[in-house]
Motif scaffolding. Structure first.
Motif, PDB file in Angstrom:
ATOM      1  N   LEU A  55       0.805  -1.215   0.000  1.00  0.00           N
ATOM      2  CA  LEU A  55       0.000   0.000   0.000  1.00  0.00           C
ATOM      3  C   LEU A  55       0.842   1.271   0.000  1.00  0.00           C
ATOM      4  N   THR A  56       2.128   1.135   0.289  1.00  0.00           N
ATOM      5  CA  THR A  56       3.007   2.300   0.337  1.00  0.00           C
ATOM      6  C   THR A  56       3.096   2.930  -1.049  1.00  0.00           C
ATOM      7  N   ALA A  57       2.789   4.193  -1.131  1.00  0.00           N
ATOM      8  CA  ALA A  57       2.837   4.971  -2.378  1.00  0.00           C
ATOM      9  C   ALA A  57       1.878   4.460  -3.441  1.00  0.00           C
ATOM     10  N   ALA A  58       0.869   3.682  -3.053  1.00  0.00           N
ATOM     11  CA  ALA A  58      -0.074   3.150  -4.037  1.00  0.00           C
ATOM     12  C   ALA A  58      -1.036   4.232  -4.515  1.00  0.00           C
ATOM     13  N   ASP A  59      -1.314   4.184  -5.812  1.00  0.00           N
ATOM     14  CA  ASP A  59      -2.371   5.016  -6.396  1.00  0.00           C
ATOM     15  C   ASP A  59      -3.680   4.239  -6.424  1.00  0.00           C
ATOM     16  N   VAL A  60      -3.545   2.918  -6.503  1.00  0.00           N
ATOM     17  CA  VAL A  60      -4.685   2.004  -6.540  1.00  0.00           C
ATOM     18  C   VAL A  60      -4.344   0.807  -5.666  1.00  0.00           C
ATOM     19  N   VAL A  61      -5.335   0.336  -4.918  1.00  0.00           N
ATOM     20  CA  VAL A  61      -5.194  -0.880  -4.118  1.00  0.00           C
ATOM     21  C   VAL A  61      -6.334  -1.809  -4.510  1.00  0.00           C
ATOM     22  N   VAL A  62      -5.998  -3.053  -4.782  1.00  0.00           N
ATOM     23  CA  VAL A  62      -7.000  -4.065  -5.104  1.00  0.00           C
ATOM     24  C   VAL A  62      -7.046  -5.063  -3.959  1.00  0.00           C
ATOM     25  N   THR A  67     -13.511 -13.027   1.537  1.00  0.00           N
ATOM     26  CA  THR A  67     -14.246 -12.032   2.323  1.00  0.00           C
ATOM     27  C   THR A  67     -14.021 -12.224   3.814  1.00  0.00           C
ATOM     28  N   LYS A  68     -13.955 -13.470   4.265  1.00  0.00           N
ATOM     29  CA  LYS A  68     -13.767 -13.736   5.693  1.00  0.00           C
ATOM     30  C   LYS A  68     -12.436 -13.201   6.220  1.00  0.00           C
ATOM     31  N   ALA A  69     -11.472 -12.959   5.338  1.00  0.00           N
ATOM     32  CA  ALA A  69     -10.152 -12.476   5.753  1.00  0.00           C
ATOM     33  C   ALA A  69     -10.087 -10.958   5.879  1.00  0.00           C
ATOM     34  N   ILE A  70     -11.064 -10.255   5.381  1.00  0.00           N
ATOM     35  CA  ILE A  70     -11.024  -8.785   5.418  1.00  0.00           C
ATOM     36  C   ILE A  70     -10.952  -8.246   6.845  1.00  0.00           C
ATOM     37  N   PRO A  71     -11.738  -8.754   7.802  1.00  0.00           N
ATOM     38  CA  PRO A  71     -11.615  -8.235   9.165  1.00  0.00           C
ATOM     39  C   PRO A  71     -10.262  -8.541   9.817  1.00  0.00           C
ATOM     40  N   LEU A  72      -9.488  -9.444   9.247  1.00  0.00           N
ATOM     41  CA  LEU A  72      -8.180  -9.798   9.796  1.00  0.00           C
ATOM     42  C   LEU A  72      -7.069  -8.846   9.346  1.00  0.00           C
ATOM     43  N   LEU A  73      -7.362  -7.988   8.359  1.00  0.00           N
ATOM     44  CA  LEU A  73      -6.364  -7.015   7.904  1.00  0.00           C
ATOM     45  C   LEU A  73      -6.090  -6.020   9.028  1.00  0.00           C
ATOM     46  N   PRO A  74      -4.869  -5.501   9.110  1.00  0.00           N
ATOM     47  CA  PRO A  74      -4.562  -4.513  10.149  1.00  0.00           C
ATOM     48  C   PRO A  74      -5.545  -3.342  10.099  1.00  0.00           C
ATOM     49  N   LYS A  75      -6.059  -2.951  11.259  1.00  0.00           N
ATOM     50  CA  LYS A  75      -7.125  -1.945  11.339  1.00  0.00           C
ATOM     51  C   LYS A  75      -6.727  -0.578  10.785  1.00  0.00           C
ATOM     52  N   THR A  76      -5.460  -0.206  10.852  1.00  0.00           N
ATOM     53  CA  THR A  76      -5.050   1.119  10.383  1.00  0.00           C
ATOM     54  C   THR A  76      -4.498   1.108   8.960  1.00  0.00           C
ATOM     55  N   ALA A  86      -7.597   4.913  -5.098  1.00  0.00           N
ATOM     56  CA  ALA A  86      -8.770   4.097  -5.412  1.00  0.00           C
ATOM     57  C   ALA A  86      -8.578   2.726  -4.781  1.00  0.00           C
ATOM     58  N   VAL A  87      -9.497   2.339  -3.912  1.00  0.00           N
ATOM     59  CA  VAL A  87      -9.465   1.026  -3.282  1.00  0.00           C
ATOM     60  C   VAL A  87     -10.543   0.186  -3.955  1.00  0.00           C
ATOM     61  N   ILE A  88     -10.116  -0.893  -4.579  1.00  0.00           N
ATOM     62  CA  ILE A  88     -11.022  -1.762  -5.333  1.00  0.00           C
ATOM     63  C   ILE A  88     -11.333  -3.005  -4.516  1.00  0.00           C
ATOM     64  N   ASP A  89     -12.609  -3.273  -4.356  1.00  0.00           N
ATOM     65  CA  ASP A  89     -13.079  -4.498  -3.723  1.00  0.00           C
ATOM     66  C   ASP A  89     -13.405  -5.477  -4.838  1.00  0.00           C
ATOM     67  N   ALA A  90     -12.540  -6.460  -5.032  1.00  0.00           N
ATOM     68  CA  ALA A  90     -12.745  -7.470  -6.074  1.00  0.00           C
ATOM     69  C   ALA A  90     -13.247  -8.786  -5.485  1.00  0.00           C
ATOM     70  N   CYS A  91     -13.690  -8.740  -4.244  1.00  0.00           N
ATOM     71  CA  CYS A  91     -14.089  -9.954  -3.535  1.00  0.00           C
ATOM     72  C   CYS A  91     -15.529 -10.346  -3.853  1.00  0.00           C
ATOM     73  N   LYS A 125     -16.375  -1.261  -6.183  1.00  0.00           N
ATOM     74  CA  LYS A 125     -16.580  -2.688  -6.452  1.00  0.00           C
ATOM     75  C   LYS A 125     -16.303  -2.926  -7.923  1.00  0.00           C
ATOM     76  N   ALA A 126     -15.334  -3.790  -8.225  1.00  0.00           N
ATOM     77  CA  ALA A 126     -14.973  -4.082  -9.621  1.00  0.00           C
ATOM     78  C   ALA A 126     -14.208  -5.397  -9.680  1.00  0.00           C
ATOM     79  N   PHE A 127     -14.142  -5.967 -10.855  1.00  0.00           N
ATOM     80  CA  PHE A 127     -13.408  -7.201 -11.150  1.00  0.00           C
ATOM     81  C   PHE A 127     -13.974  -8.428 -10.427  1.00  0.00           C
ATOM     82  N   ASN A 128     -15.163  -8.314  -9.864  1.00  0.00           N
ATOM     83  CA  ASN A 128     -15.770  -9.438  -9.156  1.00  0.00           C
ATOM     84  C   ASN A 128     -16.826 -10.154  -9.994  1.00  0.00           C
TER      85      ASN A 128
END
Length: 171
Positions: A55-62, A67-76, A86-91, A125-128
């Motif tokens: 995510l460092t210096a990202a212009d886009v994050v996919v 889906t069950k792993a999303i709450p396990l990502l670091p909160k900050t 742009a944050v893309i949810d492809a899940c 929401k894209a690529f799903n």
């Protein structure tokens, strides 16, 4: 652009290959760490990274993880991103196949809004709505006969335009 992809499964790696072919700098991360991605990332032309480094210096994050792993990502992780990213949810939520039940979604919450709540920032929401193999096999230049369409949904016109531009570029 600098693109960070969370998830090295079929969708994440297909997108990595397509974005690299368009000249973007792509970092791919998974829950097992960059060492586990060295060969896969090199094969796609992407760089293996930690989740934070992707995510460092990202212009886009996919986000292309179960889906069950999303709450396990670091909160900050996402709350520090600039609004222009742009944050893309492809899940896709698959309660019977892999995710188990997620009460909020099962009770009617819109999946992408649930994802946005979990990570603390808006998503597109894209690529799903396409198989990972079709991302690569059916990619075609603008104006090509039989070119397929992909949608992008979200509230931010500026980040949605970025995502639609990527969709158009990869065909």
């Amino acid at each position: 652009m600098n693109i960070g992809i969370l998830g090295a499964g079929a969708v994440g790696m297909s997108l990595a290959r397509l974005f690299v072919q368009q000249g973007h700098q792509v970092s791919v991360a998974n829950s097992r760490g960059p060492e586990s991605l060295a060969i896969l990332a090199a094969d796609s032309g992407a760089s293996a990274a930690s989740i934070a480094d992707a995510l460092t210096a990202a212009d886009v994050v996919v986000i292309a993880i179960p889906t069950k792993a999303i709450p396990l990502l670091p909160k900050t992780l996402f709350t520090r991103l600039p609004e222009r990213v742009a944050v893309i949810d492809a899940c896709n939520y698959h309660p019977e196949l892999r995710d188990g039940p997620i009460a909020s979604i099962d009770n009617g919450a819109v999946e992408s809004q649930w994802v946005a709540q979990q990570i603390g920032c808006p998503v597109i929401k894209a690529f799903n709505s396409i198989l990972a193999t079709h991302l690569v096999e059916k990619a075609a230049a603008r104006g090509a006969k039989g070119r397929i369409a992909l949608s992008a949904a979200g509230d931010s016109p500026s980040t949605k335009a970025i995502v639609l531009g990527l969709i158009d570029a990869i065909g």
